[in-house]
Design a protein around this motif. Structure first.
Motif, PDB file in Angstrom:
ATOM      1  N   THR A  16       0.843  -1.182   0.000  1.00 50.19           N
ATOM      2  CA  THR A  16       0.000   0.000   0.000  1.00 50.19           C
ATOM      3  C   THR A  16       0.881   1.236   0.000  1.00 50.19           C
ATOM      4  OG1 THR A  16      -1.657  -1.187   1.270  1.00 50.19           O
ATOM      5  CG2 THR A  16      -1.842   1.217   1.203  1.00 50.19           C
ATOM      6  N   VAL A  17       0.598   2.142  -0.927  1.00 44.70           N
ATOM      7  CA  VAL A  17       1.437   3.321  -1.071  1.00 44.70           C
ATOM      8  C   VAL A  17       0.560   4.546  -1.236  1.00 44.70           C
ATOM      9  CG1 VAL A  17       3.289   4.388  -2.397  1.00 44.70           C
ATOM     10  CG2 VAL A  17       3.155   1.903  -2.249  1.00 44.70           C
ATOM     11  N   ALA A  18       0.924   5.639  -0.581  1.00 44.85           N
ATOM     12  CA  ALA A  18       0.307   6.939  -0.844  1.00 44.85           C
ATOM     13  C   ALA A  18       1.353   7.779  -1.552  1.00 44.85           C
ATOM     14  CB  ALA A  18      -0.104   7.603   0.472  1.00 44.85           C
ATOM     15  N   PRO A  19       0.976   8.564  -2.526  1.00 47.34           N
ATOM     16  CA  PRO A  19       1.970   9.314  -3.273  1.00 47.34           C
ATOM     17  C   PRO A  19       2.842  10.168  -2.356  1.00 47.34           C
ATOM     18  CG  PRO A  19      -0.270  10.104  -3.732  1.00 47.34           C
ATOM     19  CD  PRO A  19      -0.388   8.836  -2.969  1.00 47.34           C
ATOM     20  N   LYS A  20       4.145   9.899  -2.425  1.00 50.63           N
ATOM     21  CA  LYS A  20       5.148  10.620  -1.642  1.00 50.63           C
ATOM     22  C   LYS A  20       5.026  10.377  -0.142  1.00 50.63           C
ATOM     23  CE  LYS A  20       6.194  12.299  -5.630  1.00 50.63           C
ATOM     24  NZ  LYS A  20       7.213  11.624  -6.434  1.00 50.63           N
ATOM     25  N   GLN A 203       3.872  13.418 -15.652  1.00 50.51           N
ATOM     26  CA  GLN A 203       4.115  12.794 -14.351  1.00 50.51           C
ATOM     27  C   GLN A 203       2.978  11.842 -13.995  1.00 50.51           C
ATOM     28  OE1 GLN A 203       2.499  13.173 -11.099  1.00 50.51           O
ATOM     29  NE2 GLN A 203       3.984  11.666 -10.353  1.00 50.51           N
ATOM     30  N   ALA A 204       3.353  10.662 -13.523  1.00 50.07           N
ATOM     31  CA  ALA A 204       2.359   9.666 -13.121  1.00 50.07           C
ATOM     32  C   ALA A 204       2.964   8.731 -12.090  1.00 50.07           C
ATOM     33  CB  ALA A 204       1.874   8.867 -14.330  1.00 50.07           C
ATOM     34  N   GLU A 205       2.136   8.298 -11.154  1.00 48.99           N
ATOM     35  CA  GLU A 205       2.603   7.347 -10.149  1.00 48.99           C
ATOM     36  C   GLU A 205       2.852   5.972 -10.750  1.00 48.99           C
ATOM     37  OE1 GLU A 205       1.424  10.716  -8.121  1.00 48.99           O
ATOM     38  OE2 GLU A 205       0.186   9.581  -9.545  1.00 48.99           O
ATOM     39  N   ILE A 206       2.021   5.573 -11.731  1.00 45.84           N
ATOM     40  CA  ILE A 206       2.094   4.226 -12.295  1.00 45.84           C
ATOM     41  C   ILE A 206       2.386   4.317 -13.787  1.00 45.84           C
ATOM     42  CG2 ILE A 206       0.992   1.964 -12.427  1.00 45.84           C
ATOM     43  CD1 ILE A 206       1.048   3.062  -9.578  1.00 45.84           C
ATOM     44  N   LEU A 207       3.468   3.700 -14.237  1.00 50.06           N
ATOM     45  CA  LEU A 207       3.836   3.672 -15.656  1.00 50.06           C
ATOM     46  C   LEU A 207       3.762   2.247 -16.174  1.00 50.06           C
ATOM     47  CD1 LEU A 207       5.053   4.821 -18.303  1.00 50.06           C
ATOM     48  CD2 LEU A 207       7.325   4.449 -17.273  1.00 50.06           C
ATOM     49  N   HIS A 208       3.005   2.065 -17.237  1.00 54.79           N
ATOM     50  CA  HIS A 208       3.008   0.784 -17.941  1.00 54.79           C
ATOM     51  C   HIS A 208       4.129   0.859 -18.964  1.00 54.79           C
ATOM     52  CE1 HIS A 208       1.366  -2.311 -20.843  1.00 54.79           C
ATOM     53  NE2 HIS A 208       1.303  -2.943 -19.682  1.00 54.79           N
ATOM     54  N   ALA A 221      15.003   9.969 -20.606  1.00 54.80           N
ATOM     55  CA  ALA A 221      14.281  11.244 -20.592  1.00 54.80           C
ATOM     56  C   ALA A 221      12.803  11.030 -20.277  1.00 54.80           C
ATOM     57  CB  ALA A 221      14.443  11.945 -21.939  1.00 54.80           C
ATOM     58  N   PHE A 222      12.240   9.961 -20.834  1.00 55.71           N
ATOM     59  CA  PHE A 222      10.828   9.680 -20.580  1.00 55.71           C
ATOM     60  C   PHE A 222      10.623   9.267 -19.135  1.00 55.71           C
ATOM     61  CE2 PHE A 222       6.850   7.150 -21.111  1.00 55.71           C
ATOM     62  CZ  PHE A 222       6.059   8.168 -21.646  1.00 55.71           C
ATOM     63  N   LEU A 223      11.532   8.458 -18.600  1.00 56.02           N
ATOM     64  CA  LEU A 223      11.445   8.077 -17.193  1.00 56.02           C
ATOM     65  C   LEU A 223      11.495   9.307 -16.293  1.00 56.02           C
ATOM     66  CD1 LEU A 223      13.618   4.867 -16.657  1.00 56.02           C
ATOM     67  CD2 LEU A 223      11.189   5.152 -16.136  1.00 56.02           C
ATOM     68  N   ASP A 224      12.381  10.244 -16.626  1.00 55.10           N
ATOM     69  CA  ASP A 224      12.483  11.465 -15.834  1.00 55.10           C
ATOM     70  C   ASP A 224      11.184  12.260 -15.902  1.00 55.10           C
ATOM     71  OD1 ASP A 224      15.062  10.856 -15.107  1.00 55.10           O
ATOM     72  OD2 ASP A 224      15.996  12.146 -16.614  1.00 55.10           O
ATOM     73  N   ALA A 225      10.579  12.300 -17.095  1.00 54.50           N
ATOM     74  CA  ALA A 225       9.358  13.087 -17.274  1.00 54.50           C
ATOM     75  C   ALA A 225       8.175  12.471 -16.530  1.00 54.50           C
ATOM     76  CB  ALA A 225       9.036  13.220 -18.761  1.00 54.50           C
ATOM     77  N   VAL A 226       8.081  11.151 -16.558  1.00 55.00           N
ATOM     78  CA  VAL A 226       6.968  10.472 -15.880  1.00 55.00           C
ATOM     79  C   VAL A 226       7.232  10.351 -14.387  1.00 55.00           C
ATOM     80  CG1 VAL A 226       5.591   8.362 -15.766  1.00 55.00           C
ATOM     81  CG2 VAL A 226       6.392   9.205 -17.983  1.00 55.00           C
ATOM     82  N   SER A 227       8.481  10.070 -14.033  1.00 55.93           N
ATOM     83  CA  SER A 227       8.893   9.931 -12.637  1.00 55.93           C
ATOM     84  C   SER A 227       7.989   8.971 -11.869  1.00 55.93           C
ATOM     85  CB  SER A 227       8.896  11.305 -11.943  1.00 55.93           C
ATOM     86  OG  SER A 227       9.448  11.208 -10.646  1.00 55.93           O
ATOM     87  N   PRO A 228       7.860   7.731 -12.356  1.00 58.07           N
ATOM     88  CA  PRO A 228       6.916   6.800 -11.725  1.00 58.07           C
ATOM     89  C   PRO A 228       7.408   6.270 -10.385  1.00 58.07           C
ATOM     90  CG  PRO A 228       8.196   5.652 -13.388  1.00 58.07           C
ATOM     91  CD  PRO A 228       8.594   7.102 -13.478  1.00 58.07           C
ATOM     92  N   GLU A 229       6.473   5.910  -9.548  1.00 55.50           N
ATOM     93  CA  GLU A 229       6.787   5.205  -8.311  1.00 55.50           C
ATOM     94  C   GLU A 229       6.705   3.699  -8.535  1.00 55.50           C
ATOM     95  OE1 GLU A 229       4.039   6.682  -5.449  1.00 55.50           O
ATOM     96  OE2 GLU A 229       4.812   8.728  -5.519  1.00 55.50           O
ATOM     97  N   VAL A 230       5.873   3.291  -9.499  1.00 54.78           N
ATOM     98  CA  VAL A 230       5.691   1.888  -9.846  1.00 54.78           C
ATOM     99  C   VAL A 230       5.729   1.760 -11.368  1.00 54.78           C
ATOM    100  CG1 VAL A 230       4.052  -0.044  -9.869  1.00 54.78           C
ATOM    101  CG2 VAL A 230       4.331   1.332  -7.789  1.00 54.78           C
ATOM    102  N   ALA A 231       6.450   0.759 -11.867  1.00 55.18           N
ATOM    103  CA  ALA A 231       6.484   0.469 -13.299  1.00 55.18           C
ATOM    104  C   ALA A 231       6.062  -0.981 -13.502  1.00 55.18           C
ATOM    105  CB  ALA A 231       7.879   0.699 -13.865  1.00 55.18           C
ATOM    106  N   GLY A 256      14.379   4.591  -9.052  1.00 56.18           N
ATOM    107  CA  GLY A 256      13.723   4.480  -7.751  1.00 56.18           C
ATOM    108  C   GLY A 256      12.349   3.864  -7.784  1.00 56.18           C
ATOM    109  N   ALA A 257      11.902   3.460  -8.970  1.00 53.43           N
ATOM    110  CA  ALA A 257      10.563   2.875  -9.080  1.00 53.43           C
ATOM    111  C   ALA A 257      10.584   1.389  -8.747  1.00 53.43           C
ATOM    112  CB  ALA A 257      10.022   3.074 -10.495  1.00 53.43           C
ATOM    113  N   GLU A 258       9.472   0.894  -8.216  1.00 50.44           N
ATOM    114  CA  GLU A 258       9.286  -0.532  -8.004  1.00 50.44           C
ATOM    115  C   GLU A 258       8.815  -1.154  -9.317  1.00 50.44           C
ATOM    116  OE1 GLU A 258       9.816  -2.393  -5.322  1.00 50.44           O
ATOM    117  OE2 GLU A 258      10.526  -0.694  -4.125  1.00 50.44           O
ATOM    118  N   VAL A 259       9.374  -2.318  -9.665  1.00 50.20           N
ATOM    119  CA  VAL A 259       9.057  -2.944 -10.948  1.00 50.20           C
ATOM    120  C   VAL A 259       8.286  -4.242 -10.722  1.00 50.20           C
ATOM    121  CG1 VAL A 259       9.965  -3.804 -13.130  1.00 50.20           C
ATOM    122  CG2 VAL A 259      11.179  -1.994 -11.914  1.00 50.20           C
TER     123      VAL A 259
END
Length: 355
Positions: A16-20, A203-208, A221-231, A256-259
């Motif tokens: 369970t995660v809350a943004p930031k 920016q999004a918490e979840i990136l597919h 560059a795309f990873l930096d732009a989205v800055s996901p917490e979960v991929a 730093g994202a969880e995969v």
């Protein structure tokens, strides 16, 4: 339907995660939140299918591989009867494989496709199903914005189509409360850069992860732009393409994202109430680099084809224009590619021909 999903995944693991602001360790799902959006990254083998359920609405993004019924079966098990929007990000058979069947067996209000044509039977069956069912049809373009209940959909790509089926995948940012999700289909690094250059907030918490975790997508560059917490990536176990690629996993983890991946974690569910989210997997597992890597010349993008030594941009475009091929040896039908080049390509053990 949420109860069904939770029962199915009771034996799985939950985070369970809350943004930031992560929830305290040991806090239960029930104490953390009451989820109103459930996103199912369905394990359909080497393909893509994602179901979003919220506030009485359902959106399907891609529909699995044409050789299986996993997407259809999952929808039935989840108790889905109606789908507001069914999106086929692009016409590849591992993304729209079961879409025709879904249109025929479920009440689908609207189908989105990018508009790039295909001569495959899978694609033609989808068009026939749309026509037979009377389902509404739409080709979204970058800048389009839609509100479905409490969900906001921003279309990120394509702005226009030129015939590049993989690269011009429908790409979207979905916002539910404070939680954002990004989907890019099989769009490549070049297309990701165009999304960045558009100035849209990505920016999004979840990136597919794009293209099943292939190195043709998910640039730094795309990873930096989205800055996901979960991929999350969708790939089949022991697939012949080597998905996910090691460099993509490394880049995502270093960000730093969880995969999570469907090949090792099975179906992955993200639940959210719009402020916090849970990640629920059907089994535990650590994503690792795929083996048996192969570039299928019958479906590969121009970027992927150019990873084969001896194939430049011009030859890549000719391969796409002339395919399908029955064998690697048939590449000598392309002007400028002789037998020596074909033999050199075969020696790399990288190119392959599959249905």
């Amino acid at each position: 339907m949420l109860i069904v999903a939770l029962l199915i995944f009771l034996a799985g693991c939950q985070e369970t995660v809350a943004p930031k602001k992560p929830v305290e360790q040991g806090e239960s799902v029930q104490e953390s939140m009451d989820p109103t959006l459930t996103v199912h990254y369905i394990d359909v083998g080497q393909g893509d299918a994602t179901l979003l359920e919220f506030d009485g609405h359902a959106i399907l993004i891609d529909a699995g591989h044409w050789k299986s019924d996993q997407a259809v079966d999952y929808l039935k098990t989840a108790g889905i009867k109606a789908i507001n929007i069914a999106v086929g990000t692009h016409p590849d058979a591992d993304h729209i494989g079961q879409l025709a069947q879904i249109i025929g067996e479920f009440s689908v209000e609207e189908v989105w496709l990018p508009g790039n044509p295909s001569t495959s039977n899978t694609y033609l069956n989808v068009l026939q199903a749309i026509d037979a069912s009377g389902t509404d049809y739409y080709e979204p373009r970058a800048g389009d914005v839609f509100d479905v209940g409490k969900m906001r959909i921003d279309v990120l790509y394509p702005e226009q189509i030129t015939g590049a089926a993989n690269e011009e995948s429908i790409s979207m940012k979905l916002t539910y409360g404070d939680i954002q999700f990004v989907f890019t289909g099989d769009a490549g690094v070049k297309e990701e850069q165009q999304m960045i250059d558009s100035g849209t907030d990505l920016q999004a918490e979840i990136l597919h992860l794009g293209h099943h975790g292939s190195n043709t997508s998910t640039s730094s560059a795309f990873l930096d732009a989205v800055s996901p917490e979960v991929a999350i990536y969708s790939a089949g176990a022991d697939n012949s393409y080597g998905h996910p690629h090691a460099e993509v996993l490394a880049a995502v983890e270093n960000s730093g994202a969880e995969v999570y991946g469907t090949d090792v974690n099975g179906t992955i569910i993200v639940e959210t109430d719009g402020s916090a989210y849970n990640v629920v997997t059907s089994r535990t597992g650590i994503p690792t680099e795929g083996e048996n890597r192969c570039i299928n010349i019958n479906i590969a993008s121009t970027a992927e084809l150019q990873q084969i030594a001896g194939i430049g941009e011009t030859y890549a475009k000719e391969i796409i224009r002339l395919r399908p091929f029955e064998a690697i040896e048939d590449l000598d039908d392309i002007s400028g590619i002789g037998q020596a080049t074909v033999e050199a390509i075969k020696e790399q053990n990288l190119a392959c021909v599959e249905e």
